[in-house]
Motif scaffolding. Structure first.
Motif, PDB file in Angstrom:
ATOM      1  N   LEU A  11      25.358  19.723  42.808  1.00  0.00           N
ATOM      2  CA  LEU A  11      26.370  20.843  42.486  1.00  0.00           C
ATOM      3  C   LEU A  11      27.775  19.991  41.935  1.00  0.00           C
ATOM      4  O   LEU A  11      28.146  19.177  42.575  1.00  0.00           O
ATOM      5  CB  LEU A  11      26.858  21.115  43.912  1.00  0.00           C
ATOM      6  N   VAL A  14      32.169  25.098  41.331  1.00  0.00           N
ATOM      7  CA  VAL A  14      32.032  26.510  41.601  1.00  0.00           C
ATOM      8  C   VAL A  14      33.091  27.367  40.788  1.00  0.00           C
ATOM      9  O   VAL A  14      34.057  26.886  40.598  1.00  0.00           O
ATOM     10  CB  VAL A  14      32.321  26.657  43.022  1.00  0.00           C
ATOM     11  N   TRP A 249      26.448  27.156  53.763  1.00  0.00           N
ATOM     12  CA  TRP A 249      27.932  27.565  53.028  1.00  0.00           C
ATOM     13  C   TRP A 249      28.688  27.529  54.199  1.00  0.00           C
ATOM     14  O   TRP A 249      28.275  28.504  55.246  1.00  0.00           O
ATOM     15  CB  TRP A 249      27.823  28.424  52.062  1.00  0.00           C
ATOM     16  N   THR A 260      29.597  23.322  51.315  1.00  0.00           N
ATOM     17  CA  THR A 260      28.199  23.307  51.562  1.00  0.00           C
ATOM     18  C   THR A 260      27.681  21.898  51.838  1.00  0.00           C
ATOM     19  O   THR A 260      28.362  20.995  51.845  1.00  0.00           O
ATOM     20  CB  THR A 260      27.612  23.714  50.144  1.00  0.00           C
ATOM     21  N   PRO A 304      27.963  29.138  42.842  1.00  0.00           N
ATOM     22  CA  PRO A 304      27.855  27.796  42.651  1.00  0.00           C
ATOM     23  C   PRO A 304      27.325  27.477  40.938  1.00  0.00           C
ATOM     24  O   PRO A 304      27.028  28.098  40.514  1.00  0.00           O
ATOM     25  CB  PRO A 304      26.899  27.299  43.599  1.00  0.00           C
ATOM     26  N   HIS A 306      25.862  23.700  38.585  1.00  0.00           N
ATOM     27  CA  HIS A 306      25.263  22.729  38.705  1.00  0.00           C
ATOM     28  C   HIS A 306      25.241  21.969  37.580  1.00  0.00           C
ATOM     29  O   HIS A 306      25.662  22.692  36.386  1.00  0.00           O
ATOM     30  CB  HIS A 306      23.887  23.167  39.108  1.00  0.00           C
TER      31      HIS A 306
END
Length: 307
Positions: A11, A14, A249, A260, A304, A306
């Motif tokens: 991650l 966001v 979360w 998270t 989210p 990545h």
């Protein structure tokens, strides 16, 4: 330790948007995806139930004053069910806005958490009377006493093992009640952890937040507990859910963040855009994003990203 859900990619960031749904002070508190594909949320201070279709304008259904609607869940009957903390009632609202209220027998019992059970009934916590309640869709109530006093049972959720799991905020424990009313309590390792929110994960474990200790907990059906300290132990985590991958979360009510736990056990947190927004409830929305109730008067959409 790696969990069953994992995150295939780390991650990195966001995207967070906020959507005003009520005037300041109305108090969006908890939210859930309804059977109609909309987000339904409680307005604890304004005494109302709201509905939001992502991308549209919100609708608010007003209750009688000072009901204190807190937690909300989808029922087995296609309606939404919620607790009225200040009025000692359980409420039901249809997707077209028709409200029915069911008074509870004990004044001052303080109903708070509510969740649908595998038996077709709704299960709720009575914070002030150390009881777990069960209400059928036609309003018949049964109560089960806990084997302790002053425990302040808080959030509740259906576990994958056929029981209902709940937090005991003042007894520092997580409990399980079977559909026969049998209660088992599991102590939380950290003293004064004050667990509140709880959610079931697809792997059969349950995640909960420790508002007093600044940690997340993970409990298996056998009672084994693992704890995950947050980067900010004063963050006051309040609510927890899982996303579509099964990752937990959570909201940090005291630090204005969401966070998270990744598949390798790393805790990652993200600031919300508006200072002092007081995030409370969190749920996976109909669009697959995480949605957060902000007591400041908005819902936040968290997507989210990545690497």
């Amino acid at each position: 330790m790696r969990y069953a859900y994992g995150l295939e990619k780390p991650l990195s960031s966001v995207t967070i948007e906020e959507f005003p749904v009520a005037e300041p002070g109305a108090g969006p508190y908890a939210l859930v995806t309804g059977p109609d594909g909309a987000l339904w949320f409680t307005l604890v201070h304004q005494s109302g139930i709201g509905r939001l279709v992502p991308g549209a304008m919100p609708t608010v259904h007003r209750l009688e004053p000072d009901r204190g609607p807190t937690m909300i869940t989808s029922g087995p009957d296609g309606a939404l069910w919620f607790t009225e903390y200040r009025a000692d009632r359980i409420g039901r609202i249809t997707t077209d806005g028709v409200v029915t209220e069911f008074p509870l027998a004990t004044p001052g019992c303080g109903p708070y958490g509510i969740a649908a059970g595998p038996d077709g009934a709704l299960w709720f916590t009575a914070t002030a009377t150390d009881r777990i309640g069960r209400i059928t869709t036609d309003g018949r109530v049964t109560e089960f006493p806990l084997p302790t006093t002053g425990a302040f049972p808080s959030a509740i959720v259906a576990g994958g093992d056929g029981g209902m799991w709940f937090t005991l905020n003042q007894a520092n424990a997580v409990g399980r009640v079977g559909l026969d009313g049998a209660v088992t309590l599991h102590p939380v390792p950290t003293a004064a952890a004050a667990p509140v929110g709880i959610t079931a994960a697809p792997d059969g474990a349950l995640w909960f937040v420790e508002i007093g200790a600044g940690q997340l907990g993970r409990i298996r059906p056998g009672g084994e507990v693992e704890e995950f300290p947050l980067p900010d132990r004063t963050a006051r985590p309040h609510a927890v859910t899982t996303d579509r991958t099964g990752a937990p979360w959570f909201t940090e009510w005291g630090a204005n963040r969401v966070g998270t736990v990744t598949g390798d056990g790393t805790v990652v947190v993200h600031d919300l855009p508006t200072p002092g927004s007081e995030p409370h409830g969190i749920t996976c929305g109909p669009d697959g994003a995480l949605w957060v109730a902000l007591e400041s008067g908005a819902l936040a959409r968290v997507v989210p990203g990545h690497t």
